[in-house]
Design an enzyme around this catalytic site. Structure first.
Site, PDB file in Angstrom:
ATOM      1  N   CYS A  83       0.864  -1.124  -0.169  1.00 17.18           N
ATOM      2  CA  CYS A  83       0.083  -0.220  -0.077  1.00 17.18           C
ATOM      3  C   CYS A  83       0.958   1.158   0.097  1.00 17.18           C
ATOM      4  O   CYS A  83       2.188   1.318   0.533  1.00 17.18           O
ATOM      5  CB  CYS A  83      -0.947  -0.167   1.415  1.00 17.18           C
ATOM      6  SG  CYS A  83      -1.970   1.488   1.465  1.00 17.18           S
ATOM      7  N   HIS A 136       5.092   5.819   2.119  1.00 15.27           N
ATOM      8  CA  HIS A 136       5.011   6.825   2.849  1.00 15.27           C
ATOM      9  C   HIS A 136       5.983   6.724   4.158  1.00 15.27           C
ATOM     10  O   HIS A 136       6.605   7.597   4.560  1.00 15.27           O
ATOM     11  CB  HIS A 136       3.945   7.452   3.489  1.00 15.27           C
ATOM     12  CG  HIS A 136       2.964   7.940   2.538  1.00 15.27           C
ATOM     13  ND1 HIS A 136       3.149   8.379   1.056  1.00 15.27           N
ATOM     14  CD2 HIS A 136       1.590   7.711   2.214  1.00 15.27           C
ATOM     15  CE1 HIS A 136       2.388   8.727   0.229  1.00 15.27           C
ATOM     16  NE2 HIS A 136       1.404   8.551   1.214  1.00 15.27           N
TER      17      HIS A 136
HETATM   18  N1  COD Z   1      -3.488  14.769  -9.181  1.00 16.73           N
HETATM   19  C1  COD Z   1      -4.333  13.592  -9.115  1.00 16.73           C
HETATM   20  N2  COD Z   1      -3.872  12.464  -8.965  1.00 16.73           N
HETATM   21  C2  COD Z   1      -2.813  12.058  -8.370  1.00 16.73           C
HETATM   22  C3  COD Z   1      -1.991  13.037  -8.097  1.00 16.73           C
HETATM   23  C4  COD Z   1      -2.196  14.526  -8.241  1.00 16.73           C
HETATM   24  N3  COD Z   1      -1.836  15.642  -7.969  1.00 16.73           N
HETATM   25  N4  COD Z   1      -0.788  12.810  -7.590  1.00 16.73           N
HETATM   26  C5  COD Z   1      -0.934  11.544  -7.729  1.00 16.73           C
HETATM   27  N5  COD Z   1      -1.914  11.135  -8.211  1.00 16.73           N
HETATM   28  C6  COD Z   1      -2.505   9.722  -8.270  1.00 16.73           C
HETATM   29  C7  COD Z   1      -1.628   8.739  -8.582  1.00 16.73           C
HETATM   30  O1  COD Z   1      -1.194   8.833 -10.063  1.00 16.73           O
HETATM   31  C8  COD Z   1      -2.025   7.378  -8.321  1.00 16.73           C
HETATM   32  O2  COD Z   1      -2.989   6.941  -9.139  1.00 16.73           O
HETATM   33  C9  COD Z   1      -2.893   7.867  -6.881  1.00 16.73           C
HETATM   34  O3  COD Z   1      -3.094   9.161  -6.868  1.00 16.73           O
HETATM   35  C10 COD Z   1      -2.703   7.347  -5.819  1.00 16.73           C
HETATM   36  O4  COD Z   1      -2.539   5.970  -5.558  1.00 16.73           O
HETATM   37  P1  COD Z   1      -1.546   5.083  -4.877  1.00 16.73           P
HETATM   38  O5  COD Z   1      -1.674   3.601  -5.509  1.00 16.73           O
HETATM   39  O6  COD Z   1      -0.038   5.693  -4.835  1.00 16.73           O
HETATM   40  O7  COD Z   1      -1.994   5.014  -3.300  1.00 16.73           O
HETATM   41  P2  COD Z   1      -3.087   3.878  -2.583  1.00 16.73           P
HETATM   42  O8  COD Z   1      -4.186   4.032  -3.120  1.00 16.73           O
HETATM   43  O9  COD Z   1      -2.350   2.758  -2.152  1.00 16.73           O
HETATM   44  O10 COD Z   1      -2.915   4.888  -0.994  1.00 16.73           O
HETATM   45  C11 COD Z   1      -3.417   6.051  -1.019  1.00 16.73           C
HETATM   46  C12 COD Z   1      -3.299   6.756   0.218  1.00 16.73           C
HETATM   47  C13 COD Z   1      -4.375   8.309   0.192  1.00 16.73           C
HETATM   48  C14 COD Z   1      -4.416   5.806   1.232  1.00 16.73           C
HETATM   49  C15 COD Z   1      -1.994   6.965   0.822  1.00 16.73           C
HETATM   50  O11 COD Z   1      -1.402   7.624  -0.190  1.00 16.73           O
HETATM   51  C16 COD Z   1      -2.221   7.703   2.152  1.00 16.73           C
HETATM   52  O12 COD Z   1      -2.375   9.075   2.034  1.00 16.73           O
HETATM   53  N6  COD Z   1      -2.079   7.074   3.153  1.00 16.73           N
HETATM   54  C17 COD Z   1      -2.007   7.956   4.642  1.00 16.73           C
HETATM   55  C18 COD Z   1      -3.304   7.648   5.470  1.00 16.73           C
HETATM   56  C19 COD Z   1      -3.300   6.282   6.136  1.00 16.73           C
HETATM   57  O13 COD Z   1      -2.210   5.943   6.683  1.00 16.73           O
HETATM   58  N7  COD Z   1      -4.235   5.579   5.907  1.00 16.73           N
HETATM   59  C20 COD Z   1      -4.322   4.277   6.519  1.00 16.73           C
HETATM   60  C21 COD Z   1      -3.575   3.136   5.831  1.00 16.73           C
HETATM   61  S1  COD Z   1      -3.751   2.997   4.129  1.00 16.73           S
HETATM   62 ZN    ZN Z   2      -2.882   0.974   3.787  1.00 22.37          ZN
END
Ligand code: COD
Ligand code: ZN
Ligand code: ZN
Length: 375
Positions: free
Chosen positions: A47, A52
């Protein structure tokens, strides 16, 4: 020969320093103390929140074993454990459910006070660690550290699941699927016929889309800067896909114009301040709800004009999709077994645990949704 009561030597991915690859090490895993459970991990998903930790955006004491989305089999139990037994299939819970604290007793909330999320100690709930490597203690991550062949978790941080469940798939119920799906159906409470906007199409964001669709949303606008994510978003229920880089206007204005003043529900599933603001502003000023799923790096804060909320918007957030973990995870697994939702579309890569660094490279390059590591 039984390993119960003995130290187990096994392989784990240890993060010694920020911004460095994991090192696959032999670690010693101590037996579970009272009310603890030692689990043999069978499958673990990668994930973005694990990444992070590597980048320092999520703080953790080092060295640490990260990983928080997994499934496995109970190897042994400590004194007093009654809810699982050796041989049970289980999912570790990064948000525990102690059942006794104020949060657990509240009917709606799930951020159990036994969590190690906000200001992590990197230990078990008793303040000590169960891992050692090269003679040094190694810290835990959110109480479950799943990038290890064996891990120790508190009894309130593990859920027994259906013995027939395929662990290499249901591991996603440990974070990505539940965090996203629950954000739509449980935190936002998306309504039939409504309009939704989902910012970020990773494993969590795509699961939000599945939740919006299951709740009967009529329009689901998927937002990402990586066009490569759009086909999967449409397959899972997005009705439109937009890339902010294709528009001159700010993306919240584009969405507001597309939806007669703004969507009913918006979700930020990236973890950036600018997109948190765009998500808030693109929900309708009088009747919209915006849900915070992503979290930007620790010290970052937003400054918001109160008028944005005074007009009637609702701004909320939640961890693990708002689900009370220990009671909900077995039900989510049962729903998966009953084919109420798929997990296969989220799994783009499967590889042996030893290739963990390649799995993280795939995530960083935007090529994978979920990589499942098999042990
Ligand atoms: N605008 C639009 N899309 C964007 C931008 C932007 N500026 N930057 C990145 N993206 C897109 C990326 O292309 C990607 O497709 C997507 O955003 C993010 O996806 P992933 O695969 O990197 O992330 P996930 O889905 O595994 O996780 C996302 C979270 C939001 C959960 C993670 O990043 C987070 O913020 N975690 C902290 C919160 C936490 O601890 N939660 C509990 C455990 S998950
Ligand atoms: Zn997670
Ligand atoms: Zn609790």
């Amino acid at each position: 020969m039984s390993t119960a009561g003995k130290v187990i030597k096994c392989k784990a991915a240890v993060l010694w320093e920020l911004n460095k690859p994991f090192s696959i090490e032999e670690v010693e895993v101590a037996p579970p103390k009272a009310y603890e459970v030692r689990v043999k991990i069978v499958a673990a998903g990668i994930c973005r929140s694990d990444d992070h930790v590597i980048s320092g955006h999520i703080e953790s004491p080092l060295p640490v074993i990260v990983g928080h989305e997994a499934a496995g089999i109970v190897e042994s139990i400590g004194e007093g454990v009654t809810t699982v037994k050796p041989g049970d299939k289980v999912i570790p819970l990064f948000t525990p459910q102690c059942g006794k604290c104020r949060t657990c007793k509240h009917p709606e909330s799930n951020f159990c006070l036994k969590n190690d999320l906000g200001k992590p100690r990197g230990t078990m709930q008793d303040g000590t660690t169960r891992f050692t490597c090269r003679g040094k203690p190694v810290y835990h991550f959110v109480g479950i550290s799943t990038f290890s062949e064996y891990t120790v978790v508190n009894e309130n941080a593990v859920a027994k699941i259906d013995a027939a469940a395929p662990l290499e798939k249901v591991c996603l119920i440990g974070c990505g699927f539940s965090t996203g799906y629950g954000s739509a159906v449980k935190i936002a409470k998306v309504t039939p016929g409504s309009s939704c906007a989902v910012f970020g199409l990773g494993g969590v964001g795509l699961s939000v889309i599945m939740g919006c669709k299951a709740a009967g949303a009529a329009r689901i606008i998927a937002v990402d800067i990586n066009k490569g994510k759009f086909a999967k978003a449409k397959e899972l229920g997005a009705t439109e896909c937009i890339n902010p880089q294709d528009h001159k206007k700010p993306i919240h204005e584009v969405i507001t114009e597309m939806t007669d003043g703004g969507v009913d529900f918006s979700f930020e599933v990236i973890g950036r301040l600018d997109t948190l603001m765009s998500a808030l502003l693109c929900c309708h000023e009088a009747c919209g709800t915006s849900v915070v799923v992503g979290v930007p790096p620790g010290s970052n804060t937003l400054s918001v004009n109160p008028l944005v909320l005074l007009t009637g918007r609702t701004w909320k957030g939640g961890i693990f999709g708002g689900y009370k973990s220990k009671e909900s995870v077995p039900k989510l697994v049962a729903d998966f077994m009953a084919k109420k939702f798929p997990l296969d579309p989220l799994i783009t890569n499967v590889m042996p645990f030893e290739k963990i660094n390649e799995g993280f490279d795939l995530l960083r390059s935007g090529k994978s949704i979920r990589t499942v590591l098999t042990f």
